[in-house]
Design a protein around this motif. Structure first.
Motif: not given
Length: 323
Positions: A2, A135, A138, A267
């Motif tokens: 994220k 969400i 992070l 990522s």
């Protein structure tokens, strides 16, 4: 992963000049009055945070875009959302226009540019903790150029809450003093600059290369046609070459595209070298187009360029993450 990308969101007005700014400036000094006839004007979506988020989305990610805009942003918002960029946390100003970047590029790729901050001055209204709560955390916050006070607040919020972050001050370095520079980068997992910005940062902060790496874990310095240098705190240093010369109608946005490729690779748990290679390839795609958000990532083309530029093993590493 994220990823939140914080920074400027802007409209770019890009002009070309079929001449040499150096000749104009020599004739104009010391009055510093320069007038020239632009040969072409294009208006594009831009801003460092929006550019990076655009690139990440092109690579199949769903980044969270953080910045401040005016009410004139809706068309740009719709375009980014269509690609998969999360735009729900953007602050909309009641009184200012979206920031505007006005740039002219000559035949030698020299640029004369100005930047109207507009709504960007309200970036300080954005907080990271509510975003993370909504969400589910992070994994990386990229702190790009915006209001300097907001950048410092974002870095402090990352340190206080344990959010890994990257410091990418770029155009705002001239507005920051040495203490602010040190405050921004301290504790950053990554520091991203070009060669000039690195020199300016170290001059303002009074830091040697060794002292810089005491404050950040990884230093990433883009070198234009000479590639990128990546230095780790443990002493390891890597140089990634640009695989081929690129016809560049407009250099705007190349650095932001590099960052998109770099963080996408990280990522996917690829190495720093692979991250530098993918960043360089995505930058090349951007540089082949006029405007920072005009390129498209074709997985077949990208894999072919990775294979030609960096070898079969590099292409295999990348292929697992492209559909």
């Amino acid at each position: 992963m994220k990823i939140a990308v914080a920074g400027s969101i802007a409209t770019d007005q890009l002009m070309t000049f079929d001449g040499h700014f150096g000749e104009l400036l020599r004739e104009a000094l010391p009055q510093v009055f320069v007038s020239f006839l632009a040969d072409e004007l294009v208006i594009r979506c831009g801003g460092v945070a929006a550019n990076i988020a655009f690139g990440l989305a092109q690579l199949g990610m769903r980044p969270v875009l953080l910045g401040a805009v005016g009410k004139d942003f809706e068309e740009h918002r719709a375009s980014l959302r269509g690609l998969g960029v999360e735009c729900d946390f953007i602050h909309v100003s009641d009184k200012a226009h979206t920031a505007r970047f006005i740039c002219a590029t000559d035949r030698d790729d020299n640029q004369i540019a100005s930047f109207y901050a507009g709504a960007m001055a309200e970036t300080g209204a954005i907080r990271l903790v509510p975003v993370a709560e909504q969400i589910g955390g992070l994994d990386m916050v990229v702190i790009g150029a915006s209001d300097p006070g907001a950048m410092l607040a974002q870095a402090a919020e990352c340190r206080a809450n344990g959010y890994p972050f990257a410091a990418d001050p770029s155009q705002q370095l001239p507005r920051m003093n040495g203490d602010q520079v040190v405050e921004l980068i301290t504790g950053a997992d990554y520091l991203l600059t070009n060669e000039y910005e690195k020199s300016l940062l170290q001059s303002k902060a009074g830091l040697t290369d060794e002292q810089l790496l005491e404050l950040v874990r990884v230093r990433v310095t883009t070198l234009g046609k000479d590639g990128v240098e990546i230095a780790e705190r443990d002493g390891a240093t890597f140089h990634v070459a640009v695989p081929a010369s690129i016809e560049t109608p407009d250099p705007t946005g190349g650095g932001d595209a590099f960052r998109a490729g770099f963080f996408a690779a990280l990522s996917w748990d690829l190495s720093l070298v692979r991250a530098g290679q993918l960043g360089s390839l995505v930058a090349g795609l951007a540089l082949e187009n006029i405007g920072a958000q005009e390129y498209q990532v074709d997985p077949t083309v990208l894999l072919d360029r990775m294979r030609q530029g960096y070898g079969e093993e590099a292409a295999r590493d990348l292929a697992r993450h492209l559909s």
